[in-house]
Design a protein around this motif. Sequence first.
Motif, PDB file in Angstrom:
ATOM      1  N   GLU A   1       9.329  10.445  -1.738  1.00 56.17           N
ATOM      2  CA  GLU A   1      10.123   9.254  -1.464  1.00 56.17           C
ATOM      3  C   GLU A   1       9.452   7.998  -2.014  1.00 56.17           C
ATOM      4  O   GLU A   1       8.237   7.862  -1.967  1.00 56.17           O
ATOM      5  N   MET A   2      10.278   7.078  -2.519  1.00 57.57           N
ATOM      6  CA  MET A   2       9.760   5.847  -3.105  1.00 57.57           C
ATOM      7  C   MET A   2       9.132   4.968  -2.018  1.00 57.57           C
ATOM      8  O   MET A   2       9.591   4.939  -0.875  1.00 57.57           O
ATOM      9  N   TYR A   3       8.069   4.210  -2.420  1.00 58.63           N
ATOM     10  CA  TYR A   3       7.381   3.380  -1.436  1.00 58.63           C
ATOM     11  C   TYR A   3       7.242   1.919  -1.867  1.00 58.63           C
ATOM     12  O   TYR A   3       7.412   1.021  -1.058  1.00 58.63           O
ATOM     13  N   CYS A   4       6.918   1.659  -3.140  1.00 56.74           N
ATOM     14  CA  CYS A   4       6.762   0.262  -3.558  1.00 56.74           C
ATOM     15  C   CYS A   4       7.097   0.087  -5.030  1.00 56.74           C
ATOM     16  O   CYS A   4       7.043   1.043  -5.811  1.00 56.74           O
ATOM     17  N   LEU A   5       7.467  -1.153  -5.372  1.00 52.89           N
ATOM     18  CA  LEU A   5       7.878  -1.522  -6.728  1.00 52.89           C
ATOM     19  C   LEU A   5       7.294  -2.882  -7.072  1.00 52.89           C
ATOM     20  O   LEU A   5       7.026  -3.705  -6.194  1.00 52.89           O
ATOM     21  N   ALA A   6       7.147  -3.137  -8.372  1.00 54.48           N
ATOM     22  CA  ALA A   6       6.743  -4.459  -8.857  1.00 54.48           C
ATOM     23  C   ALA A   6       7.249  -4.627 -10.274  1.00 54.48           C
ATOM     24  O   ALA A   6       7.381  -3.646 -11.022  1.00 54.48           O
ATOM     25  N   SER A   7       7.558  -5.862 -10.666  1.00 52.24           N
ATOM     26  CA  SER A   7       7.971  -6.158 -12.034  1.00 52.24           C
ATOM     27  C   SER A   7       7.156  -7.329 -12.554  1.00 52.24           C
ATOM     28  O   SER A   7       6.703  -8.192 -11.784  1.00 52.24           O
ATOM     29  N   ASP A   8       6.948  -7.388 -13.871  1.00 50.20           N
ATOM     30  CA  ASP A   8       6.142  -8.459 -14.442  1.00 50.20           C
ATOM     31  C   ASP A   8       6.995  -9.686 -14.748  1.00 50.20           C
ATOM     32  O   ASP A   8       8.224  -9.617 -14.815  1.00 50.20           O
ATOM     33  N   SER A   9       6.343 -10.820 -14.923  1.00 46.60           N
ATOM     34  CA  SER A   9       7.051 -12.077 -15.150  1.00 46.60           C
ATOM     35  C   SER A   9       7.748 -12.120 -16.496  1.00 46.60           C
ATOM     36  O   SER A   9       8.668 -12.916 -16.690  1.00 46.60           O
ATOM     37  N   ALA A  10       7.338 -11.266 -17.432  1.00 45.28           N
ATOM     38  CA  ALA A  10       7.986 -11.211 -18.736  1.00 45.28           C
ATOM     39  C   ALA A  10       9.240 -10.345 -18.730  1.00 45.28           C
ATOM     40  O   ALA A  10       9.930 -10.240 -19.755  1.00 45.28           O
TER      41      ALA A  10
ATOM     42  N   SER B   1       6.157   1.534 -10.332  1.00 48.28           N
ATOM     43  CA  SER B   1       6.676   2.190  -9.124  1.00 48.28           C
ATOM     44  C   SER B   1       5.653   3.171  -8.586  1.00 48.28           C
ATOM     45  O   SER B   1       4.823   3.704  -9.324  1.00 48.28           O
ATOM     46  N   ALA B   2       5.717   3.414  -7.270  1.00 49.67           N
ATOM     47  CA  ALA B   2       4.835   4.383  -6.624  1.00 49.67           C
ATOM     48  C   ALA B   2       5.573   5.012  -5.452  1.00 49.67           C
ATOM     49  O   ALA B   2       6.441   4.382  -4.840  1.00 49.67           O
ATOM     50  N   CYS B   3       5.219   6.256  -5.138  1.00 49.12           N
ATOM     51  CA  CYS B   3       5.894   6.996  -4.070  1.00 49.12           C
ATOM     52  C   CYS B   3       4.889   7.391  -2.993  1.00 49.12           C
ATOM     53  O   CYS B   3       3.679   7.218  -3.150  1.00 49.12           O
ATOM     54  N   LYS B   4       5.402   7.924  -1.894  1.00 46.84           N
ATOM     55  CA  LYS B   4       4.530   8.429  -0.840  1.00 46.84           C
ATOM     56  C   LYS B   4       3.693   9.587  -1.386  1.00 46.84           C
ATOM     57  O   LYS B   4       4.203  10.419  -2.151  1.00 46.84           O
ATOM     58  N   ALA B   5       2.418   9.637  -0.995  1.00 49.59           N
ATOM     59  CA  ALA B   5       1.537  10.667  -1.565  1.00 49.59           C
ATOM     60  C   ALA B   5       0.436  11.022  -0.585  1.00 49.59           C
ATOM     61  O   ALA B   5      -0.134  10.150   0.075  1.00 49.59           O
TER      62      ALA B   5
END
Length: 537
Positions: free
Chosen positions: A283-292, A298-302
């Motif tokens: 299952e997905m856990y966290c996301l981030a995008s760059d300013s550009a 992305s990262a999931c439960k592990a």
Amino acid sequence: MTNRTYPLSPSTGGRRLQPLSLLSASMDKTMILWAPEEASGVWVEQVRVGEVGGNTLGFYGCQMGPDGSMIVAHAFHGALHLWHKRQDREWSPGVVMSGHFNAVQDLSWDPEGEYLLSVGSDQTARLLTPWKQKDGTQTSWHEISRPQIHGYDMQCLATVGRFQFVSGADEKVLRVFRAPRNFVENFANISGASLDKLLASSDAADLPEGASTPALGLSNKAVFQGDLAPKIHEQQEQLSCVSDQYRETYFHPLNLTEPPPEDHLLQNTLWPEVQKLYGHGFEMYCLASDSANTVVASACKASKAEHAAVMLWSSASWRQLQSLPCHALTVTQMAFSPDAQLLLAVSRDRTWSLWRRDPPTPDSAEPNFSMYTHTDKDTAVHSRIIWSCDWSPDSRYFVTSSRDKKVIVWGPCVLGTPGVPTPGVHHCSSILDVGDSATAVAFCPELCSDDSYLMAVGLDSGKILLYKWSPPQEPTGGHDWTKCAETDLVQSHTLTVKRLRWRPRAGRAGQGELASAGADHAVKIFNVNRHTLEAND
């Protein structure tokens, strides 16, 4: 069915101010106002209001206004519905407050700071923006779109440009959504932004009108202008033969000048899904995008290192670029530096990792990241799970917060020549003990008037603290932390602060706004006043 009777309005000397009436709320998605006929005394239906279709299971309770001109009801999932009786005696929906009905897990501002997106365990994504009322005297925040209504609890999101976002839920798939034309037009009407500029920024040439959800489906389908008439005709034919609970949710274009009511939010404000991203094992856990707006992480439960790798995706092609292995347990949060050159990840394994963007190669223009530095079990400072992280606005420092009640600033981060060993990154602040598990942290995007950094810290108790931090003259020494303010009992969340985000806009600290997401189902937006901060120094 829930009934409420109103034989008398509030008494004024025993005089009756409105006729005898009965208001009923039902799971059939309708509210009915009943009244007796004068001749026969038989109770008959006078007014019927409610939803047609939509992703809801009906009403659980209702109440009539003292003078009989308003009806309010609450639905199965806690949403409020309001109807006003107009001068022509017709009933029309009114603007009400709305919000998540389960824990809010993540939130993000659009790059211009004009709206706020949030996702929660109630399986919805909601979009909030300021609305100036007709008299121009009051501005309030309202939900104007519900881009995603999902079948799984939602955990994370990341905005990619003005009108595109990626979301992750308790499934192994990431989903990419893009705003339809109808939303962009209504957003301009409600917020007062220039429609021409918004359409230019959203590449309006190929935008669909809206989106609909297939019966029993999880993906929002795009609806184009040519699809509208056939869908409405098809809907009319199927109303008598298909269950309301399972038939497709059809899109109807809206022309809004004020926030839409709940039934429109459920049915007519969805965003089309443009891509699914596969690759994670849990299952997905966290996301981030760059300013550009070029890369999404992305990262999931592990519970094993093989599943704890961070995945990078190209926002141009939505193909997987890289897998970045380092951590042994779930990566809990990530953040790109404001200059888009570094990616920070923190983990349940009590360590953090830092990745640098490499220069493009002649063979490929796609972004590529390599290990810059990281902590391990021997060099880690935190003794419990690291919950949150963020970057200073100048990309020189980053901060981590942990269940061990510690908040620590690390740096400075100086990018050297590619291929040359980089110096290690150490904690450059004294260790701040905030007295409770520090579940969220965020640097203000603008410096304070004395060039110090302003930081917000969210706690497991629901309280939010504001600190100023100045790099000390001696490493890890000196009085580098100054507490500025904290939320009181009324302002604080009643449960864990899940996420903190400063509104990205120009101006000195104290002129900005801070958004917080809580496990208490609430999204809060705070005005942070510079004069208040200086008074507390």
